[in-house]
Design an enzyme around this catalytic site. Structure first.
Site, mmCIF file in Angstrom:
data_model
loop_
_atom_site.group_PDB
_atom_site.id
_atom_site.type_symbol
_atom_site.label_atom_id
_atom_site.label_comp_id
_atom_site.label_asym_id
_atom_site.label_seq_id
_atom_site.Cartn_x
_atom_site.Cartn_y
_atom_site.Cartn_z
ATOM 1 N N LYS A 194 1.898 -20.619 74.697
ATOM 2 C CA LYS A 194 2.275 -19.231 74.387
ATOM 3 C C LYS A 194 1.153 -18.485 73.667
ATOM 4 C CE LYS A 194 7.252 -20.197 74.261
ATOM 5 N NZ LYS A 194 8.509 -20.106 73.467
ATOM 6 N N GLY A 243 -1.981 -38.020 88.208
ATOM 7 C CA GLY A 243 -0.794 -37.193 88.364
ATOM 8 C C GLY A 243 -1.157 -35.812 88.863
ATOM 9 N N GLY A 270 6.515 -40.766 87.738
ATOM 10 C CA GLY A 270 5.803 -42.028 87.595
ATOM 11 C C GLY A 270 4.994 -42.153 86.327
ATOM 12 N N GLU A 320 0.524 -42.854 92.820
ATOM 13 C CA GLU A 320 1.753 -42.476 93.522
ATOM 14 C C GLU A 320 1.487 -41.333 94.486
ATOM 15 O OE1 GLU A 320 4.385 -41.654 90.284
ATOM 16 O OE2 GLU A 320 3.735 -39.577 90.107
#
Length: 432
Positions: free
Chosen positions: A362, A216, A337, A239
């Site tokens: 944070k 990814g 995906g 992908e």
């Protein structure tokens, strides 16, 4: 009439293409990311007040065109299939629509008419001698829309690669052609810090030579990639193809030799990277671009033995539910995906699905591992699908584990400052 004659007959200005091909009420389908056609979308923006109830559907818009405008949504409205920087604020404010989806299933939504597709606007490579263009930057759901649409309009650009695979459109299928020779938008690699690097090392240690990768987008997945250059005979079935994967190809780590499904080929559905990547894609027989219902279908992707899926999340609860696409009720991205490839890796013989995240947010004041997801959080990967979870503090393997075992595993890789509190909350929830 020759192919070139047909090309010239269909060649028009962008303004004329929009004026002639778009009707009130139309849904315009636009490819993922840099496959979006800037000349056409600029022309649509300039004429937007001439239309009513036109929609533009897209995963991951890259540029904030003038039509992405809260003042003119009754004329042209953006419909997000996944939010990015150009559309996130509008989605959170409610004037950009959102259609929940699995990336792999968008083509079927179009084919069944559940997502209309009257018009396609797409970038395309120059036409070859046989009359074909390549939608190399985003075959994704666009090929399904081409088959369905009343009107296909291509923005032909010599900088768009002509890729192999099921990503070709014939000039006879096209209603209008627009030319543009501007450079294709480039997207660099995300910044990698020490936390991302630590997570990357844990994941890389669990990836064997000969594995097939889905990677990814994001700093942590790319941190993994940078530590795989010493591996051997990796394969690609993903992908997104980006510069990280190109680095693995150039290092010799990716050969696709040991893939049992589509051996010798890298497989992807959209590209997001540099001009160097786009040049690599051009007429390269070792790379094929296919529609997303082929690349991301869990049953098909899972035919790859030793499939490794690497995806990021923003929050995970002690049962293993991943909130990867919203900050509470506020949408941030989309499912994309992630779920497709987690399920594919679970189906794969020897497959491993990794969900990666820093332990805190944070400035170390908030734990990303939580007893329960924040109210309103969109669940991207379910507790039933989760396998490996990795933070900078280690690896939790959850598949096949009980609720209590999962809680212990996840608390062990949480930031040390939150482990006591998480254990107490787990006991109150009867998980420990």
């Amino acid at each position: 009439m020759t192919i070139q004659d047909l090309y010239q007959r269909k060649l028009v200005s962008a303004a004329d293409a929009v004026r002639q091909q778009v009707r009130d009420g139309d849904m315009i389908i636009v490819p993922t990311g840099v496959g979006e056609p800037p000349t056409l979308l600029t022309a649509l923006s300039e004429q937007r007040r001439d239309f009513r109830s036109v929609k533009v559907a897209q995963i991951l818009a890259m540029r904030k065109y003038a039509y992405i405008d809260p003042e003119t949504v009754e004329h042209v409205r953006h419909v997000a299939l996944f939010f990015g920087g150009a559309t996130r604020a509008g989605g959170q404010a409610g004037w950009i629509d959102f259609i929940p989806n699995y990336f792999s299933e968008i083509p079927s939504l179009i084919e069944r008419g559940q997502v209309p597709a009257e018009v396609v606007f797409s970038m395309a490579s120059p036409m070859d001698a046989h009359g074909y263009f390549s939608l190399s930057l985003g075959a994704d759901y666009t090929m399904a829309a081409v088959a369905k649409a009343r009107s296909v309009v291509l923005e032909v650009n010599p900088n768009v690669p002509f890729a192999c695979g099921a990503c070709h459109v014939h000039v006879s299928q096209v209603a209008a052609l627009v030319e543009n020779d501007a450079p294709v938008m480039e997207v660099g690699l995300p910044k990698i810090g020490p936390v991302q690097e630590s997570i990357g090392k844990y994941v890389a240690e669990l990836i064997d030579d000969g594995s097939t990768l889905q990677i990814g987008y994001g700093g942590i997945p790319d941190a993994v990639v940078m530590q795989l250059t010493g591996k051997r005979d990796l394969g690609i079935h993903t992908e997104m193809i980006g510069d990280g994967i190109l680095t693995l190809v150039e290092s010799g780590a990716v050969t696709n030799r040991r893939k049992n499904y589509l051996p010798g080929k890298s497989i992807a559905t959209f590209a997001l990277g540099s001009n160097r990547l786009y040049r690599y894609m051009d007429r390269n027989p070792s790379l094929e671009m296919h529609p997303v219902n082929f690349t991301n279908d869990p049953a098909l992707a899972g035919l790859n033995d030793n499939l490794v899926a690497i995806n990021a999340t923003m929050q995970i609860d002690l049962l293993g539910q991943c909130g990867s696409e919203s900050l509470g009720y506020a949408p941030y991205s989309g499912t994309g995906g992630q779920s497709d490839f987690v399920r594919a890796a679970n189906r794969s013989r020897g497959g491993k699905a990794f969900i990666v995240l820093p332990s805190t947010a944070k400035g170390d004041t908030v734990s990303r591992i939580v007893p329960s997801l924040s109210p309103g959080t969109h669940v991207s990967t379910s507790k039933n699908d989760i396998n490996y979870v990795v933070t900078e503090y280690g690896v939790a393997q959850l598949r096949g584990k009980s609720a209590g075992q999962r809680a212990r595993e996840l608390i062990a890789i949480a930031h040390p400052d939150f482990r006591v509190e998480l254990a107490e909350q787990a006991k109150r929830a009867n998980l420990l």
